[in-house]
Design a protein around this motif. Structure first.
Motif, PDB file in Angstrom:
ATOM      1  N   PRO A   1       0.827  -1.219   0.000  1.00 21.20           N
ATOM      2  CA  PRO A   1       0.000   0.000   0.000  1.00 21.20           C
ATOM      3  C   PRO A   1       0.853   1.258   0.000  1.00 21.20           C
ATOM      4  O   PRO A   1       2.006   1.227   0.446  1.00 21.20           O
ATOM      5  N   ALA A   2       0.306   2.361  -0.492  1.00 19.89           N
ATOM      6  CA  ALA A   2       1.001   3.645  -0.384  1.00 19.89           C
ATOM      7  C   ALA A   2       1.257   3.914   1.089  1.00 19.89           C
ATOM      8  O   ALA A   2       0.434   3.571   1.938  1.00 19.89           O
ATOM      9  N   PRO A   3       2.411   4.524   1.416  1.00 16.80           N
ATOM     10  CA  PRO A   3       2.708   4.813   2.828  1.00 16.80           C
ATOM     11  C   PRO A   3       1.604   5.666   3.464  1.00 16.80           C
ATOM     12  O   PRO A   3       0.978   6.479   2.786  1.00 16.80           O
ATOM     13  N   GLU A   4       1.408   5.479   4.738  1.00 15.00           N
ATOM     14  CA  GLU A   4       0.380   6.232   5.472  1.00 15.00           C
ATOM     15  C   GLU A   4       0.585   7.754   5.317  1.00 15.00           C
ATOM     16  O   GLU A   4      -0.375   8.517   5.276  1.00 15.00           O
ATOM     17  N   TYR A   5       1.856   8.187   5.201  1.00 15.61           N
ATOM     18  CA  TYR A   5       2.092   9.641   5.103  1.00 15.61           C
ATOM     19  C   TYR A   5       1.509  10.228   3.818  1.00 15.61           C
ATOM     20  O   TYR A   5       1.238  11.428   3.745  1.00 15.61           O
ATOM     21  N   ILE A   6       1.295   9.399   2.793  1.00 17.08           N
ATOM     22  CA  ILE A   6       0.668   9.906   1.561  1.00 17.08           C
ATOM     23  C   ILE A   6      -0.784  10.288   1.846  1.00 17.08           C
ATOM     24  O   ILE A   6      -1.231  11.397   1.535  1.00 17.08           O
ATOM     25  N   LYS A   7      -1.493   9.379   2.472  1.00 14.31           N
ATOM     26  CA  LYS A   7      -2.895   9.645   2.821  1.00 14.31           C
ATOM     27  C   LYS A   7      -3.001  10.867   3.732  1.00 14.31           C
ATOM     28  O   LYS A   7      -3.823  11.758   3.511  1.00 14.31           O
ATOM     29  N   GLU A   8      -2.150  10.896   4.746  1.00 14.26           N
ATOM     30  CA  GLU A   8      -2.189  12.030   5.687  1.00 14.26           C
ATOM     31  C   GLU A   8      -1.908  13.347   4.971  1.00 14.26           C
ATOM     32  O   GLU A   8      -2.525  14.368   5.258  1.00 14.26           O
ATOM     33  N   THR A   9      -0.965  13.319   4.041  1.00 13.07           N
ATOM     34  CA  THR A   9      -0.620  14.541   3.311  1.00 13.07           C
ATOM     35  C   THR A   9      -1.785  14.990   2.427  1.00 13.07           C
ATOM     36  O   THR A   9      -2.100  16.185   2.366  1.00 13.07           O
ATOM     37  N   ILE A  10      -2.424  14.043   1.758  1.00 12.19           N
ATOM     38  CA  ILE A  10      -3.570  14.414   0.906  1.00 12.19           C
ATOM     39  C   ILE A  10      -4.639  15.091   1.761  1.00 12.19           C
ATOM     40  O   ILE A  10      -5.133  16.177   1.428  1.00 12.19           O
ATOM     41  N   ILE A  11      -4.969  14.460   2.880  1.00  9.66           N
ATOM     42  CA  ILE A  11      -6.053  15.002   3.717  1.00  9.66           C
ATOM     43  C   ILE A  11      -5.664  16.362   4.291  1.00  9.66           C
ATOM     44  O   ILE A  11      -6.463  17.299   4.311  1.00  9.66           O
ATOM     45  N   ASP A  12      -4.412  16.496   4.679  1.00  9.13           N
ATOM     46  CA  ASP A  12      -3.944  17.779   5.201  1.00  9.13           C
ATOM     47  C   ASP A  12      -4.058  18.885   4.143  1.00  9.13           C
ATOM     48  O   ASP A  12      -4.520  19.992   4.422  1.00  9.13           O
ATOM     49  N   ILE A  13      -3.668  18.570   2.924  1.00  3.61           N
ATOM     50  CA  ILE A  13      -3.756  19.562   1.840  1.00  3.61           C
ATOM     51  C   ILE A  13      -5.212  19.927   1.586  1.00  3.61           C
ATOM     52  O   ILE A  13      -5.571  21.109   1.467  1.00  3.61           O
ATOM     53  N   LEU A  14      -6.079  18.914   1.532  1.00  5.31           N
ATOM     54  CA  LEU A  14      -7.499  19.181   1.260  1.00  5.31           C
ATOM     55  C   LEU A  14      -8.120  20.040   2.361  1.00  5.31           C
ATOM     56  O   LEU A  14      -8.960  20.897   2.102  1.00  5.31           O
ATOM     57  N   ASN A  15      -7.691  19.806   3.603  1.00  4.92           N
ATOM     58  CA  ASN A  15      -8.289  20.542   4.719  1.00  4.92           C
ATOM     59  C   ASN A  15      -7.710  21.939   4.891  1.00  4.92           C
ATOM     60  O   ASN A  15      -8.377  22.807   5.434  1.00  4.92           O
ATOM     61  N   ASN A  16      -6.496  22.136   4.438  1.00  5.11           N
ATOM     62  CA  ASN A  16      -5.836  23.401   4.797  1.00  5.11           C
ATOM     63  C   ASN A  16      -5.423  24.293   3.638  1.00  5.11           C
ATOM     64  O   ASN A  16      -4.971  25.411   3.865  1.00  5.11           O
ATOM     65  N   GLU A  17      -5.522  23.784   2.420  1.00 13.94           N
ATOM     66  CA  GLU A  17      -5.136  24.673   1.316  1.00 13.94           C
ATOM     67  C   GLU A  17      -6.354  25.065   0.497  1.00 13.94           C
ATOM     68  O   GLU A  17      -7.382  24.395   0.507  1.00 13.94           O
ATOM     69  N   ASP A  18      -6.201  26.143  -0.223  1.00 10.63           N
ATOM     70  CA  ASP A  18      -7.276  26.680  -1.048  1.00 10.63           C
ATOM     71  C   ASP A  18      -7.582  25.731  -2.207  1.00 10.63           C
ATOM     72  O   ASP A  18      -6.683  25.328  -2.946  1.00 10.63           O
ATOM     73  N   SER A  19      -8.840  25.383  -2.355  1.00 12.31           N
ATOM     74  CA  SER A  19      -9.254  24.408  -3.371  1.00 12.31           C
ATOM     75  C   SER A  19      -8.801  24.814  -4.773  1.00 12.31           C
ATOM     76  O   SER A  19      -8.350  23.976  -5.556  1.00 12.31           O
ATOM     77  N   CYS A  20      -8.932  26.097  -5.091  1.00 15.54           N
ATOM     78  CA  CYS A  20      -8.567  26.528  -6.453  1.00 15.54           C
ATOM     79  C   CYS A  20      -7.068  26.371  -6.694  1.00 15.54           C
ATOM     80  O   CYS A  20      -6.643  26.136  -7.820  1.00 15.54           O
TER      81      CYS A  20
END
Lengths: 394, 394
Positions: B46-65
């Protein structure tokens, strides 16, 4: 040393890139807040909340190797089925997953179609005003790009000019509705007439002529205007779609090609598309987003911001004395420039920090494109400047 | 009606696709759990857990556009900088963001390089055993693909055969180390010798010869074996990388091309790469994953599963009487087939539901590829079957 052709394609600054560089430079002089950049077609509406929720749900609940693993070249079977079902529900079609080839968006979709269909001496026709990249995509396959002059009265198809361009070498006709840059939506009447001509020409030339529907703006249509679904009008249609605009995901490179069962030889066409995707290294569209868009397919797009922006800009420009066909879709206005030389006009507009794209770039001189997928406040503040600009021409 | 060439590329069943179809059919007969499918290079870690965490962090904290919007053609500036920094830290190089062109993975990277560099009559050399798609990617640019016979004793470069193939038409040499399918890692000695020959030939022919390093398996290397970083040995190197294997993200289509400052004419080469990416419709690699891999660049890959699988399969095959060069990296074994005709051998292996790929596909007959990126238990259960198969040849 290298491919001269590729060097030229990569080094020649596009108008839009040149504008972006100017914008950056000029922002340092007058401040970013005083730049009115109408040059870019980058959605400014955030992706719907359901996109984020779907991504997180998939990451939390599906197997990582399946989410991020290779899919089949033509896409994840389940995603293809879901997208087909959503299309059937909306358009009364009868697609199944096998009619879908998932791609990295509209540019990938159309270039795959050009490459799959085109052979030397073939011609691909587009109607001005058209997306400028069509030309280099078509030419890179070794085929010829043919432009049909615009009908500037309403930006429907100019059939008398079309009649001059279609010939026995015509392999396909590209339709982009809602249109970038005019915002026109081809009416059912236009589509029926186009389909009739193509059917007649297929008989006359004794070979198929394909209709390529490039429709990333399908969902961005105002006042409930109908956007005819082309496979219902013409059998030899390929639909090229992207979720870039409807879901505000332009960076994610996700879309599809529809190959209907009614097309002249489904297996052959689908195989040629697979072959073209292979050599363009476009097999296996991004896998997470295949799942995301399939789950969200058919969910509503929020176009209220664009509609509001359109009204403000359109009304403001009309009031300022501009002449403009009122757009039915997409997020562009394509008014007449106030002098015949649209490039000179756009140069002059820079005086007011209004950054506009000359119509010449879209095969339709004497006009300019203003993309209104930008902040509403920027548009509001720009109206007095458009008025000042118009004053200069009075 | 369509491009015959594309139809052929899309309709001819690849060996691996044929095996996949056979596997599906045979699973219905003997049960899926009794199929030993060694044909696919799809990471099963599986992709490392840090990949999932990074995706979710970006989605929650960066501007969608900004997350999902268009990036520049060559990629998001910040992501390019982060990747450059990570490379500098690992390899002591001196890259900045401008040396990086973000792409949709290794296949996109190499095809962009072929298209950017190649002109008619140009030749691209690869060393057998090689990734079979090289041939059609090179040929689709109009250039010629030239294979150098394998050195089957250790799968380092066969320099005497190389000497027969390099000539004034040679535009570039492709190196894939750790290698698919042999698992060989080219030693520093091999790389120095290769670089010396190329430098000498550049002088002799009075034009640059590029070295294209296709290295998606870079991080999958065992026992701390050194994988030389090619730009340090040869100026005219282009590095083509993918995060498919190191982060188990093959479906996400994310990687890059490195264009070092030391290359003969940086601006010209970079522009040609941009032009090639444009007509291959590969501008703007998937935007969310540009951010994800940039943030995670340099984080460790978990290769313990592959290493364990390798040991079990390698030891099992040696015990069964197979002859095999012990791999230093990637997740493939490439043993000698037990009869000269590797296709006949792989056919015979099907009797035991062992699905293997003939070496002929990789330009190296007399061998077979066994991908061990599959369940450890499947590998364990397969060993007695390999033994039975070997018995047949005794």
């Amino acid at each position: 040393m290298i491919s001269k052709e590729m060097y030229e394609l990569g080094s020649k600054k596009s108008t839009i890139r040149a504008i972006a560089e100017y914008a950056e430079k000029q922002a340092k002089v007058v401040g970013k807040e005083n730049i009115y950049d109408f040059s870019l077609g980058n959605p400014n509406v955030p992706a719907p909340e359901y996109i984020k929720e779907t991504i997180i749900d998939i990451l939390n609940n599906e197997d990582s190797c399946s989410v991020h693993g290779y899919t089949a070249a033509y896409g994840d079977p389940e995603s293809r089925e879901l997208v087909a079902k959503s299309l059937n529900k909306r358009f009364g079609t009868n697609f199944s997953g096998k009619n879908l080839f998932m791609t990295a968006g509209a540019a990938a979709s159309i270039s795959i179609c050009f490459k799959a269909l085109g052979e030397r001496d073939d011609e691909f026709i587009a109607f001005a005003p058209y997306f400028p990249e069509y030309k280099c995509f078509v030419e890179s396959t070794g085929s010829k790009f043919v432009a049909v002059k615009a009908n500037v009265s309403d930006f429907q198809i100019n059939f008398s000019e079309f009649d001059k361009r279609i010939n026995e070498h015509t392999k396909a006709v590209i339709v982009n509705s809602p249109n970038n840059p005019s915002g026109a939506v081809y009416s059912e009447k236009t589509i029926i007439k186009l389909a009739d001509i193509l059917k007649q020409k297929e008989k006359e030339y004794n070979h198929p002529i394909f209709l390529i529907s490039d429709e990333p703006y399908r969902e961005i249509a105002y006042d409930n205007v109908e956007v005819p679904y082309l496979p219902k009008y013409y059998d030899n249609t390929l639909v090229c779609y992207s979720y870039s605009k409807s879901f505000s995901l332009p960076g994610e490179r996700i879309g599809y090609i529809v190959v209907p069962n009614e097309i002249i030889d489904f297996d052959v066409i689908f195989a040629a598309i697979a072959g073209a995707a292979r050599v363009l290294t476009h097999v296996n569209a991004p896998s997470l987003f295949q799942k995301v868009v399939a789950r969200c397919a058919g969910l509503p797009s929020d176009i209220s911001t664009y509609e509001n922006n359109k009204d403000i800009l359109y009304n403001g420009l009309i009031e300022a004395g501009f002449s403009c066909v009122k757009p039915d879709g997409a997020f562009y206005l394509f008014p007449k420039s106030l002098e015949a030389d649209d490039e000179a006009f756009c140069e002059k507009a820079k005086k007011y920090n209004l950054l506009l794209v000359p119509g010449k770039d879209f095969g339709c001189p004497g006009h300019f494109r203003a993309a209104y997928c930008i902040k509403t406040s920027t548009i509001e503040k720009s109206i007095p400047l458009f008025k000042k600009l118009a004053e200069e021409y009075k």
